[in-house]
Design an enzyme around this catalytic site. Structure first.
Site, mmCIF file in Angstrom:
data_model
loop_
_atom_site.group_PDB
_atom_site.id
_atom_site.type_symbol
_atom_site.label_atom_id
_atom_site.label_comp_id
_atom_site.label_asym_id
_atom_site.label_seq_id
_atom_site.Cartn_x
_atom_site.Cartn_y
_atom_site.Cartn_z
ATOM 1 C CD GLU A 169 -3.257 -1.038 2.245
ATOM 2 O OE1 GLU A 169 -3.216 -0.087 3.026
ATOM 3 O OE2 GLU A 169 -4.243 -1.564 2.143
ATOM 4 C CD GLU A 406 -3.547 -5.664 4.158
ATOM 5 O OE1 GLU A 406 -4.462 -4.895 4.815
ATOM 6 O OE2 GLU A 406 -2.459 -5.470 4.401
HETATM 7 C C1 BG6 Z 1 -3.994 -1.823 5.500
HETATM 8 C C2 BG6 Z 1 -2.882 -2.052 5.990
HETATM 9 O O1 BG6 Z 1 -4.210 -0.723 5.140
HETATM 10 O O2 BG6 Z 1 -5.258 -1.701 6.296
HETATM 11 C C3 BG6 Z 1 -2.877 -3.244 7.319
HETATM 12 O O3 BG6 Z 1 -2.114 -2.902 5.108
HETATM 13 C C4 BG6 Z 1 -3.682 -2.469 8.236
HETATM 14 O O4 BG6 Z 1 -1.636 -3.222 7.903
HETATM 15 C C5 BG6 Z 1 -5.035 -2.589 7.607
HETATM 16 O O5 BG6 Z 1 -3.747 -3.039 9.557
HETATM 17 C C6 BG6 Z 1 -6.403 -2.348 8.318
HETATM 18 O O6 BG6 Z 1 -6.063 -0.805 8.604
HETATM 19 P P1 BG6 Z 1 -6.410 -0.399 10.242
HETATM 20 O O7 BG6 Z 1 -6.352 0.938 10.397
HETATM 21 O O8 BG6 Z 1 -8.076 -0.657 10.626
HETATM 22 O O9 BG6 Z 1 -5.910 -1.409 11.224
#
Ligand code: BG6
Length: 513
Positions: A169, A406
């Site tokens: 990202e 993800e």
């Molecule tokens: C993504 C990242 O942007 O979102 C992760 O790659 C991150 O590392 C995930 O934890 C969720 O984001 P957040 O802010 O809800 O933890």
């Protein structure tokens, strides 16, 4: 397209789950690991409730237990990140054998359990020494250091690891770090952001070229993971449609075109030149960017966004689509940073600074609410159809295999007082909806090689501490960092285990909402 019956998932589909080093490992100063910019940033009081990655969920010391849980779940792939400063403590000097050995134990432990390791080389935890000595990504010294570090990992594990992710990202960490001041190095300067971002592009390209040149990696595949969200126009007003083109160019193609074609999108580059903030691209940069070809694209999908034309008469606060519900704002308050519910997608939508509000060129679009989608407790849109749209758009434009690295739901999970279990049916609903739309995209013809849900265990959220949980496995850890670190599989763990065991066939059971 509507289908009576969806195609089956490919035979060797990589059902997986993800994590990142800073968010799970802990052992922040053990076995020779050097500090990262996140270690320093957290200790300077920049995170919610002062949370740090010192212990996190202590994956470093729970390695075998976590690996056994992965096996029990039947995972086919596990995506994790490598802490650069564990491997090379100061970023560009001596290799720390103990650090490499940790990843050896992890990779061999996965392979022994029939799970494909999917390492990410950079998930935001830059060695602090590179930041201090060179200004981190602002300098090309960091580009050279990244290539060296990648070489160490490729040579050590290239013969055993098939899928490699270069950068996680890039759109998020550059905007958060150089624009919104919610990540280190906590700078607010758009020109610096674009310069640093350009250096990350060069680093990505050099890592890919190195990988492709090494004999040890001949069987392997490499690509970046991008935080992608489709952009919707608010309505069919041509001005809003034009705004959505601008937003898509600015939020997506700005990175993806460079990764895949080696050049910045034409209109956006020209707009940034007029604003005096475009990165300088030399002839040799051009040559490098054009020479590097990822083998696949990693896709992180949480949600997209909706835009309208930039209307200068609209108050600025209203223009930032980042507030979410009241409870969300309270939950995500960042120490010293206001109460905006920053999400993976919103922060890099470029909004005007007050002194620029009257410029007709900044921004080229404005975010608005989408009345057709619901929201999580943290104000993130829930849009499973957007996932199919995202996969379709990416495959149509770039024709590369896609690996979903993800996707998941952050929620306030609780342990049931009656049976001591974690009944996260809402997460099952979220994941099922997204897996079904992914299967629809596969039926449309998109080449998706795998899906790694975020996340395997609960972990430390960069800006939200431990309350916002994503895992299949509950970890007893909290913002005071006094938890027992005990692991308990949630209901979603068993549900996903059945999805994997049936190669997705069990998704047919249960209604899509
Ligand atoms: C993504 C990242 O942007 O979102 C992760 O790659 C991150 O590392 C995930 O934890 C969720 O984001 P957040 O802010 O809800 O933890």
């Amino acid at each position: 397209m509507h289908y009576e019956k969806l195609d089956s998932f490919p035979k060797d589909f990589l059902w997986g789950a993800s994590s990142a080093a800073y968010q799970v490992e802990g052992a922040a100063a053990e076995d020779g690991k050097g500090p990262s910019i996140w270690d320093v940033y957290a200790h300077e009081g920049n995170t919610i409730n002062g949370t740090t990655g010192d212990v996190a969920v202590d994956h470093y010391h729970h390695l075998d237990e976590d690996l056994d849980l992965m096996k029990r779940m039947g995972l086919k792939a596990y995506r994790f990140s490598v802490a650069w400063s564990r491997v090379i403590p100061d970023g560009d000097g001596q290799v720390n054998d103990a650090g490499v050995d940790f990843y050896r134990r992890l990779i061999e432990g996965l392979l022994a359990r029939g799970i494909q390791p999917v390492p990410t080389l950079y998930h935001w935890d830059l060695p602090e020494s590179l930041q201090k000595r060179f200004g981190g990504w602002e300098s090309r010294a960091t580009v050279a250091a990244f290539e060296k570090y990648c070489g160490v990992m490729f040579r050590a594990f290239g013969d055993r690891v098939k899928y490699w992710i270069t950068i996680n990202e890039q759109n998020v960490f550059t905007a958060m770090g150089y624009r919104w001041q919610t990540h280190p190095p906590k700078i607010n300067d758009v020109a610096t952001m674009f310069r640093a971002n350009h250096n990350v592009n060069l680093a990505n390209a050099r890592a890919i070229n190195l990988f492709h040149s090494l004999d040890a990696c001949r069987e392997g595949l490499i690509g970046p993971s991008f935080g992608y969200g489709p952009v919707y126009p608010r309505d069919c007003d041509p001005k809003n449609v034009l705004a959505s083109l601008n937003a898509d160019d600015f939020n997506n193609s700005w990175w993806l075109d460079v990764y895949t074609r080696g050049e910045y999108p034409y209109f956006t580059y020209k707009a940034l030149q007029r604003m005096g903030v475009a990165p300088v691209v030399s002839a040799s940069d051009n040559e490098l960017l054009r020479s590097a070809h990822p083998d696949f694209l990693g896709v992180n999908y949480y949600h997209g966004g909706t835009v309208q034309e930039n209307r200068l008469d609209r108050p600025l606060d209203d223009a930032v689509n980042a507030t979410g519900s009241q409870s969300a704002a309270e939950l995500t308050a960042v120490a010293g940073g206001g109460a905006k519910a920053f999400s993976a997608i919103d922060p890099y939508l470029m909004q005007p600074k007050e002194d620029q509000a009257q410029s007709p060129e900044i921004p080229m679009f404005q975010n608005v609410e989408n009345p057709f989608v619901s929201k999580t407790d943290w104000g993130w849109e829930v849009d499973a159809t957007g996932f199919r749209i995202a996969l379709r758009q990416l495959f149509e434009r770039y024709r590369l295999p896609l690996f979903v690295t993800e996707n998941g739901l952050g929620a306030l999970d609780t342990i049931s007082a009656t049976d001591g279990k974690i009944h996260d049916g809402y997460r099952i609903d979220y994941l099922r909806d997204h897996l079904v739309t992914m299967q629809e995209a596969i039926t449309d013809g998109v080449d998706v090689v795998g899906y790694c849900a975020w996340s395997f265990t609960d972990l430390l959220s960069w800006l939200n501490g431990y309350r916002k949980r994503y895992g299949f496995v509950y970890v007893d850890q909290n913002d005071d960092e006094t938890g027992t670190l005990a692991r308990t599989p949630k209901d979603s763990f068993f549900w996903y285990r059945d999805v994997i065991a049936s190669n997705g066939a069990s998704l047919d059971q249960g209604e899509r909402r």
